[in-house]
Design a protein around this motif. Structure first.
Motif, PDB file in Angstrom:
ATOM      1  N   LYS A 169       0.813  -1.214   0.000  1.00 22.98           N
ATOM      2  CA  LYS A 169       0.000   0.000   0.000  1.00 22.98           C
ATOM      3  C   LYS A 169       0.851   1.270   0.000  1.00 22.98           C
ATOM      4  CE  LYS A 169      -4.221  -1.747   2.239  1.00 22.98           C
ATOM      5  NZ  LYS A 169      -5.151  -1.334   1.166  1.00 22.98           N
ATOM      6  N   ASP A 170       1.950   1.261   0.749  1.00 20.95           N
ATOM      7  CA  ASP A 170       2.767   2.475   0.824  1.00 20.95           C
ATOM      8  C   ASP A 170       3.347   2.827  -0.539  1.00 20.95           C
ATOM      9  OD1 ASP A 170       2.224   2.688   3.496  1.00 20.95           O
ATOM     10  OD2 ASP A 170       4.092   1.711   4.141  1.00 20.95           O
ATOM     11  N   ALA A 171       3.910   1.829  -1.231  1.00 19.49           N
ATOM     12  CA  ALA A 171       4.486   2.086  -2.546  1.00 19.49           C
ATOM     13  C   ALA A 171       3.398   2.492  -3.536  1.00 19.49           C
ATOM     14  CB  ALA A 171       5.222   0.838  -3.048  1.00 19.49           C
ATOM     15  N   ALA A 172       2.211   1.881  -3.424  1.00 18.08           N
ATOM     16  CA  ALA A 172       1.107   2.237  -4.305  1.00 18.08           C
ATOM     17  C   ALA A 172       0.672   3.670  -4.066  1.00 18.08           C
ATOM     18  CB  ALA A 172      -0.067   1.282  -4.089  1.00 18.08           C
ATOM     19  N   ARG A 173       0.668   4.071  -2.796  1.00 16.08           N
ATOM     20  CA  ARG A 173       0.280   5.456  -2.465  1.00 16.08           C
ATOM     21  C   ARG A 173       1.285   6.442  -3.038  1.00 16.08           C
ATOM     22  NH1 ARG A 173      -0.704   4.364   2.262  1.00 16.08           N
ATOM     23  NH2 ARG A 173      -2.980   4.186   2.180  1.00 16.08           N
ATOM     24  N   GLU A 174       2.561   6.094  -2.981  1.00 21.51           N
ATOM     25  CA  GLU A 174       3.593   6.982  -3.530  1.00 21.51           C
ATOM     26  C   GLU A 174       3.429   7.139  -5.045  1.00 21.51           C
ATOM     27  OE1 GLU A 174       7.470   5.663  -2.503  1.00 21.51           O
ATOM     28  OE2 GLU A 174       7.142   5.779  -0.325  1.00 21.51           O
TER      29      GLU A 174
END
Length: 499
Positions: free
Chosen positions: A481-486
């Motif tokens: 999720k974090d990489a997707a949010r970035e």
């Protein structure tokens, strides 16, 4: 099949003594239903009416099969039928009452009783004029084919075959009780039934029947699209649809309701390994049928007969005539025929009144049927495999079978190479599916999380952001999720920044 029975007996019944073994065998197959039918016949007889088992159940008894439904005919009018069966049948219904038919259930048996018919088309209308007859003999001559014009009177169990249905059945021949041209003039849909029975029973049509079909093919246009569709569907779901399809094409009937099929006859296949695309398509259909799973198999086995797979196999190349190009050097190309074919398949199936879901699925399979050929020697990235699975969606199992069936080359080495390549693709799909739940790929942020991250409300922009994250998921696989949010924020910044 047994030997042909002797010539007609003196009373006009064409089954003389030599036909008795066949009759005994048929009666034996009907044994489970005879007590119930005899009882019902006695009720009609007591009411002053005739009753006979007729059509498919009688034919199937001679073919060694048990018909699931029982068709009976009588001189009683619908209201009189209801009086006789009320109190005897476990349930009855009169949906077909206007056409003289009363349906009923007795135990596990479903029965339809129809008043003797004498209906004909006025030869310009899509609907027959329903008229009731007054004799079994008059009813039988109105039937489509002699093998369906045999009857067993009840309760006496007298076998009636005044049109030679049993000899025709022995010879595996389709002939009409009356002159074929008159029979087809009365109801042009009977020409479609000839093709359907050829596929279902493996019978040949009599030469005079084929000639009448060819002569009167154009009259099929007065029949409603729905009735044609239903007959065509039964044909396509039969054990040997190629036999009936060839008859439809050869007689010109297909030109009336499915002109895209005969149009393939003159279009050379790009591999130059087949006489034409028409024959190639029939081979693909046969190979797709061979890959269907058992009727009681799991969904992923594509239990047969499967209408969507069979339609897609038959129609997968119908875009070729419109896209054929002759190249320098003598080659032939059909660029983007899968896209053109998908549109043509959708248009044709809608015209034939197929339901929306069937039409959508068949068109999608036609559109995707060439996708595998970009796989080459297994050089697709995981992203490309994910997109293949996602684009196919619930049609993936059918697409597997359609793609494999589309290999009809006579070059054994090429066929083996293509088979190995598809084996490899399926193995990669299984591996990725196990690792990533490939069948249900979704962006790693849901709609609420996307809206919260970007500070936007539901609407077209949210849909655009969702599609972007779905493409990220397909290209990169699971990234968290974090990489997707970035990535989402970087996309948003670039989108908001004027070029």
């Amino acid at each position: 099949m047994p030997d042909r029975p002797d010539t007609p007996a003196p009373d006009g019944n064409r089954t003389a003594d030599a036909g008795l073994p066949l009759l005994r065998a048929a009666v034996a197959r009907l044994a489970p239903v005879l007590p119930m039918l005899t009882e019902l016949g006695e009720r009609f007889e007591a009411s002053g009416h005739e009753l006979a088992l007729v059509g498919g159940p009688v034919r199937d008894a001679f073919l060694g099969r048990v018909s699931p439904d029982l068709d009976l005919t009588t001189d009683a009018l619908p209201e009189e039928i209801l009086r006789v069966v009320t109190g005897w049948a476990d349930a009855h219904w009169d949906i077909g009452r206007d056409f003289g038919t009363i349906g009923l259930r007795k135990g596990s048996f479903v029965i339809e009783i129809t008043t003797y018919r004498a209906d004909t088309y006025d030869r310009t209308s899509r609907k027959p004029e329903v008229m009731f007859g007054d004799s079994l003999e008059g009813d039988l001559v109105r039937r489509d084919f002699t093998v369906n014009a045999m009857a067993v009177r009840l309760p006496s169990l007298e076998f009636v075959d005044i049109h030679g249905g049993l000899p025709d059945l022995v010879q595996q021949r389709l002939m009409t009780p009356s002159a074929p041209e008159e029979s087809f003039a009365d109801d042009p849909l009977r020409m479609m039934r000839a093709a359907r029975f050829a596929s279902q029973l493996g019978f040949e049509v009599a030469p005079e029947v084929r000639a009448a079909m060819t002569e009167r093919a154009g009259t099929l246009s007065i029949i409603s699209a729905e009735r044609i569709r239903d007959e065509f569907t039964k044909l396509l779901l039969s054990p040997d649809p190629r036999r009936g399809l060839a008859l439809l094409v050869d007689t010109g009937l297909a030109d009336v309701f499915l002109p895209e099929l005969p149009a393939l006859r003159l279009e050379l296949d790009e591999h130059h390994r087949h006489k034409d695309v028409y024959h190639h398509s029939l081979i693909v259909l046969e190979q797709a049928i061979a890959l269907e799973g058992p009727a009681d198999g799991p969904p992923e086995s594509v239990p047969g007969p499967d209408l969507v797979l069979r339609l897609a196999a038959l129609l997968h190349d119908i875009g070729k005539p419109a896209t054929r190009r002759f190249e320098d050097g003598g080659g032939v190309s059909f660029h983007h025929h899968e896209l053109v074919g998908a549109k043509l398949a959708s248009k044709r199936l809608k015209a034939m009144r197929f339901d929306k879901e069937t039409t959508k699925q068949v068109a999608r399979l036609v559109e995707l049927h060439l996708r595998f050929h970009g796989y080459g020697d297994g050089q697709w990235t995981d992203s490309a495999v994910r997109r293949y699975v996602t684009d196919a969606g619930p049609l993936l199992s059918r697409l597997h079978r359609l793609t494999r069936s589309d290999c009809t080359t006579r070059n054994a080495r090429k066929a083996q190479r293509l088979s190995r390549a598809y084996d490899d693709l399926e193995q990669r799909i299984e591996r990725l599916a196990a690792e990533e739940e490939l069948a249900s790929v979704r962006p790693e942020l849901n709609g609420n999380e996307i809206a919260e991250t970007l500070g936007i409300r539901p609407g077209p922009v949210l849909g655009e952001a969702y599609d972007y994250l779905l493409s990220v998921r397909l290209d990169d696989g699971p990234i968290g999720k974090d990489a997707a949010r970035e990535k989402l924020l970087a996309w948003w910044t670039k989108r908001e920044t004027p070029a």
